[in-house]
Design a protein around this motif. Sequence first.
Motif, PDB file in Angstrom:
ATOM      1  N   GLN A 123      -8.868   2.512  -2.896  1.00  0.00           N
ATOM      2  CA  GLN A 123      -7.962   1.428  -3.252  1.00  0.00           C
ATOM      3  C   GLN A 123      -8.623   0.362  -4.124  1.00  0.00           C
ATOM      4  OE1 GLN A 123      -5.712   0.013   0.174  1.00  0.00           O
ATOM      5  NE2 GLN A 123      -6.143   1.952   1.189  1.00  0.00           N
ATOM      6  N   CYS A 143      -8.224   6.079   1.419  1.00  0.00           N
ATOM      7  CA  CYS A 143      -9.440   5.461   1.950  1.00  0.00           C
ATOM      8  C   CYS A 143      -9.617   4.067   1.348  1.00  0.00           C
ATOM      9  CB  CYS A 143     -10.662   6.327   1.655  1.00  0.00           C
ATOM     10  SG  CYS A 143     -11.168   6.348  -0.080  1.00  0.00           S
ATOM     11  N   LYS A 144     -10.400   3.228   2.001  1.00  0.00           N
ATOM     12  CA  LYS A 144     -10.637   1.865   1.506  1.00  0.00           C
ATOM     13  C   LYS A 144     -11.195   1.878   0.090  1.00  0.00           C
ATOM     14  CE  LYS A 144     -11.803  -0.416   5.843  1.00  0.00           C
ATOM     15  NZ  LYS A 144     -12.843  -1.188   6.532  1.00  0.00           N
ATOM     16  N   GLN A 203       0.827  -1.197   0.000  1.00  0.00           N
ATOM     17  CA  GLN A 203       0.000   0.000   0.000  1.00  0.00           C
ATOM     18  C   GLN A 203       0.868   1.256   0.000  1.00  0.00           C
ATOM     19  OE1 GLN A 203      -2.573   0.292   3.403  1.00  0.00           O
ATOM     20  NE2 GLN A 203      -3.707   1.990   2.571  1.00  0.00           N
ATOM     21  N   LEU A 238     -12.756  -4.812   0.725  1.00  0.00           N
ATOM     22  CA  LEU A 238     -12.826  -3.727   1.713  1.00  0.00           C
ATOM     23  C   LEU A 238     -12.333  -4.177   3.088  1.00  0.00           C
ATOM     24  CD1 LEU A 238     -16.217  -2.130   0.652  1.00  0.00           C
ATOM     25  CD2 LEU A 238     -13.941  -1.099   0.442  1.00  0.00           C
ATOM     26  N   GLY A 239     -11.920  -5.441   3.183  1.00  0.00           N
ATOM     27  CA  GLY A 239     -11.324  -5.933   4.425  1.00  0.00           C
ATOM     28  C   GLY A 239     -12.284  -6.630   5.369  1.00  0.00           C
TER      29      GLY A 239
END
Length: 128
Positions: A42, A38-39, A16, A86-87
Amino acid sequence: MKYFKTPSKCPVCGDQLLVRKLSCKKCNTKIEGDFLNCKFCQLPQEQLDFLEVFIQSRGSIKDVEKALSISYPTVRSKLDNLIESLGYKLDHYQEDKIVDEQRENILISVEKGEISVKDAAVKLNKLK
């Protein structure tokens, strides 16, 4: 002036990237530091496009199917991939519920005459 999407992954190692400097296009104020993207910034463009359609459809999978001309399982798969990008992790209950919904939609498609029983059997066998 043309602006580009901020890269989020290092082209060398894939890690990242940090944003180190920000500036105001109106007054030219500059801020320096280590800032994370921000998520959503990415996400690859394909997932951003899907997310936009999903939001425009107010989360209605049927409306997303129609807007993108894709099947229910494809919408679910794209949504699951987006959630994971988004994790977030899907728990087993959610995954089981998704498979149940997919089975139900396959059976509804047979009932409506949209697919044959043979095609439905193949699709049902591909589910978890």
